[in-house]
Every structure is written in structure tokens, then in C-alpha cells.
Design an enzyme around this catalytic site. Structure first.
Site, PDB file in Angstrom:
ATOM      1  N   LYS A   3       0.839  -1.198   0.000  1.00  0.00           N
ATOM      2  CA  LYS A   3       0.000   0.000   0.000  1.00  0.00           C
ATOM      3  C   LYS A   3       0.880   1.256   0.000  1.00  0.00           C
ATOM      4  CE  LYS A   3      -3.866  -2.352   2.324  1.00  0.00           C
ATOM      5  NZ  LYS A   3      -4.779  -2.370   3.489  1.00  0.00           N
ATOM      6  N   TYR A  43     -11.904  -2.868  -3.754  1.00  0.00           N
ATOM      7  CA  TYR A  43     -12.494  -3.030  -2.424  1.00  0.00           C
ATOM      8  C   TYR A  43     -14.023  -2.979  -2.481  1.00  0.00           C
ATOM      9  CZ  TYR A  43      -8.075  -2.773   0.234  1.00  0.00           C
ATOM     10  OH  TYR A  43      -6.839  -3.025   0.791  1.00  0.00           O
ATOM     11  N   PHE A  51     -15.930   3.156   6.941  1.00  0.00           N
ATOM     12  CA  PHE A  51     -14.550   3.580   6.692  1.00  0.00           C
ATOM     13  C   PHE A  51     -14.168   3.571   5.213  1.00  0.00           C
ATOM     14  CE2 PHE A  51     -14.498  -0.987   7.723  1.00  0.00           C
ATOM     15  CZ  PHE A  51     -13.862  -1.514   6.605  1.00  0.00           C
ATOM     16  N   ARG A  79      -1.502 -14.401   3.667  1.00  0.00           N
ATOM     17  CA  ARG A  79      -2.243 -13.794   4.789  1.00  0.00           C
ATOM     18  C   ARG A  79      -1.533 -14.044   6.115  1.00  0.00           C
ATOM     19  NH1 ARG A  79      -6.588 -10.299   3.676  1.00  0.00           N
ATOM     20  NH2 ARG A  79      -7.560 -11.035   5.606  1.00  0.00           N
ATOM     21  N   ASN A 106      -2.036   0.095   7.137  1.00  0.00           N
ATOM     22  CA  ASN A 106      -1.522  -1.216   7.530  1.00  0.00           C
ATOM     23  C   ASN A 106      -0.666  -1.878   6.462  1.00  0.00           C
ATOM     24  OD1 ASN A 106      -3.651  -1.819   5.892  1.00  0.00           O
ATOM     25  ND2 ASN A 106      -4.751  -3.119   7.336  1.00  0.00           N
ATOM     26  N   HIS A 109      -1.813  -5.245   1.367  1.00  0.00           N
ATOM     27  CA  HIS A 109      -3.055  -5.984   1.108  1.00  0.00           C
ATOM     28  C   HIS A 109      -2.695  -7.397   0.689  1.00  0.00           C
ATOM     29  CE1 HIS A 109      -6.708  -7.382  -0.842  1.00  0.00           C
ATOM     30  NE2 HIS A 109      -5.969  -7.657  -1.896  1.00  0.00           N
ATOM     31  N   GLU A 120      -8.654 -10.479  -8.369  1.00  0.00           N
ATOM     32  CA  GLU A 120      -7.748  -9.335  -8.224  1.00  0.00           C
ATOM     33  C   GLU A 120      -6.647  -9.365  -9.280  1.00  0.00           C
ATOM     34  OE1 GLU A 120      -6.817  -9.467  -4.011  1.00  0.00           O
ATOM     35  OE2 GLU A 120      -8.883  -8.947  -3.510  1.00  0.00           O
TER      36      GLU A 120
HETATM   37  P1  ATP Z   1      -6.697  -6.011   2.932  1.00  0.00           P
HETATM   38  O1  ATP Z   1      -7.919  -6.392   2.126  1.00  0.00           O
HETATM   39  O2  ATP Z   1      -6.251  -4.603   2.680  1.00  0.00           O
HETATM   40  O3  ATP Z   1      -5.613  -7.049   2.790  1.00  0.00           O
HETATM   41  P2  ATP Z   1      -7.864  -7.177   5.258  1.00  0.00           P
HETATM   42  O4  ATP Z   1      -8.326  -8.244   4.331  1.00  0.00           O
HETATM   43  O5  ATP Z   1      -7.010  -7.569   6.416  1.00  0.00           O
HETATM   44  O6  ATP Z   1      -7.071  -6.043   4.479  1.00  0.00           O
HETATM   45  P3  ATP Z   1     -10.477  -5.978   5.040  1.00  0.00           P
HETATM   46  O7  ATP Z   1     -11.594  -6.284   5.946  1.00  0.00           O
HETATM   47  O8  ATP Z   1     -10.484  -6.534   3.663  1.00  0.00           O
HETATM   48  O9  ATP Z   1      -9.125  -6.375   5.819  1.00  0.00           O
HETATM   49  O10 ATP Z   1     -10.352  -4.384   4.990  1.00  0.00           O
HETATM   50  C1  ATP Z   1      -9.584  -3.757   3.981  1.00  0.00           C
HETATM   51  C2  ATP Z   1      -8.826  -2.604   4.591  1.00  0.00           C
HETATM   52  O11 ATP Z   1      -9.751  -1.635   5.074  1.00  0.00           O
HETATM   53  C3  ATP Z   1      -7.980  -2.964   5.820  1.00  0.00           C
HETATM   54  O12 ATP Z   1      -6.724  -3.472   5.491  1.00  0.00           O
HETATM   55  C4  ATP Z   1      -7.876  -1.634   6.521  1.00  0.00           C
HETATM   56  O13 ATP Z   1      -6.880  -0.807   5.905  1.00  0.00           O
HETATM   57  C5  ATP Z   1      -9.242  -1.035   6.245  1.00  0.00           C
HETATM   58  N1  ATP Z   1     -10.161  -1.326   7.359  1.00  0.00           N
HETATM   59  C6  ATP Z   1     -10.783  -2.500   7.624  1.00  0.00           C
HETATM   60  N2  ATP Z   1     -11.558  -2.415   8.710  1.00  0.00           N
HETATM   61  C7  ATP Z   1     -11.423  -1.147   9.159  1.00  0.00           C
HETATM   62  C8  ATP Z   1     -11.968  -0.411  10.259  1.00  0.00           C
HETATM   63  N3  ATP Z   1     -12.825  -0.983  11.113  1.00  0.00           N
HETATM   64  N4  ATP Z   1     -11.586   0.877  10.405  1.00  0.00           N
HETATM   65  C9  ATP Z   1     -10.728   1.459   9.542  1.00  0.00           C
HETATM   66  N5  ATP Z   1     -10.178   0.831   8.474  1.00  0.00           N
HETATM   67  C10 ATP Z   1     -10.520  -0.451   8.290  1.00  0.00           C
HETATM   68 MG    MG Z   2      -9.348  -7.850   2.556  1.00  0.00          MG
END
Ligand code: ATP
Ligand code: MG
Length: 131
Positions: A3, A43, A51, A79, A106, A109, A120
Site C-alpha cells: 500500500k 475493495y 470507513f 495472509r 496497515n 493488502h 484481483e
Molecule cells: P486487505 O484487504 O487490505 O488485505 P484485510 O483483508 O485484512 O485487508 P479488510 O476487511 O479486507 O481487511 O479491509 C480492507 C482494509 O480496510 C484494511 O486493510 C484496513 O486498511 C481497512 N479497514 C478494515 N476495517 C477497518 C476499520 N474498522 N476501520 C478502519 N479501516 C478499516
Molecule cells: Mg481484505
């Protein structure tokens, strides 16, 4: 995908090394500044979340590094290397557990299943992945 904060903090090499050391094989990589529309597609499952607007703003704050990694159980292994969505819940030794603390930045992804990985890959590498 690394990211924008991962690229800005100079963690691209560190992150790639961890995937390589675990035994996954890098089969495609590119630096890209994706559009808002592209990230909204990426997304789309989260479009109704409160969010979502801040997520899209974060993801368009700079270039990202999109990659395709190959190997046994690559999606679930990836993961594991990432850690949890919330960095404070991520174990030391994981990428998020070692390098970040905010869910809103974070670092990386990872596709959450083989099916989403395929979707993707089609979105990020529309011309295909050559090996
Ligand atoms: P990614 O898809 O980015 O790998 P993930 O699969 O761990 O992350 P997802 O639930 O897909 O988590 O959410 C995508 C992204 O949205 C997260 O990585 C984070 O940056 C953001 N995100 C998720 N939940 C929250 C929340 N409750 N508050 C703020 N940001 C969030
Ligand atoms: Mg995700």
C-alpha cells in the site's frame, strides 16, 4: 499489494524478501498509481462500510506495488505473513505486527482466498501474467 505507506516508508524490499524467504515465487510486479474507480472496484465488497471513503483516500495517497505470488497455498500463506487486519492484533514476526500500528495504514493488502486472488489478478493485470 504494498500500500502507499509501505512504498513511502521504503519497505518494498523488506516485504518482498519475506515472501521470497518463505518460498513463494514472484511471477508479476508493477508500480502503479491506481485511480479512485480502480480501488473502489478492488475493495467493492467493503463499499457499504463507514470507513470506505477514508480507505479509498488512503489507497490513492501514492503509488502502490501490485504483485502476483505463486506457490502452494499462496493466498493463505500470504495472509499469514501479513498478520491481522488490525496491526495491534498482529503477532510480532508478521509484516503488520513488525512495522505498523494503525488499521488505517496497515502497509499491505493480501487476497483473502484463491477466488479473490484470481479476481484481483484479473483487475490488476488485465493483460495476463506471463511466466
Ligand atoms: P486487505 O484487504 O487490505 O488485505 P484485510 O483483508 O485484512 O485487508 P479488510 O476487511 O479486507 O481487511 O479491509 C480492507 C482494509 O480496510 C484494511 O486493510 C484496513 O486498511 C481497512 N479497514 C478494515 N476495517 C477497518 C476499520 N474498522 N476501520 C478502519 N479501516 C478499516
Ligand atoms: Mg481484505
Amino acid at each position: 499489494m504494498i500500500k502507499p505507506d509501505g512504498v513511502q516508508r521504503g519497505l518494498v524490499g523488506e516485504i518482498i524478501s519475506r515472501f521470497e524467504r518463505r518460498g513463494l515465487k514472484l511471477v508479476a510486479i508493477k508500480v502503479e498509481s491506481p485511480s479512485k474507480e480502480h480501488l473502489e472496484k478492488h475493495y467493492s465488497d467493503l463499499a457499504s462500510k463507514p470507513f470506505f471513503p477514508s480507505l479509498i483516500k488512503y489507497m490513492t495517497s501514492g503509488p502502490v506495488v501490485a504483485m502476483v505470488w505463486e506457490g502452494r497455498g499462496a493466498a493463505s500463506l500470504g495472509r499469514q505473513l501479513l498478520g491481522q487486519t488490525n496491526p495491534t492484533a498482529s503477532a510480532p514476526g508478521t509484516i503488520r505486527g513488525d512495522f505498523c500500528i494503525d488499521m488505517g495504514s496497515n502497509l499491505i493488502h493480501g487476497s483473502d482466498s484463491q477466488e479473490s486472488a484470481q479476481k484481483e489478478i484479473d483487475l490488476w493485470f488485465p493483460n495476463g501474467v506471463t511466466e
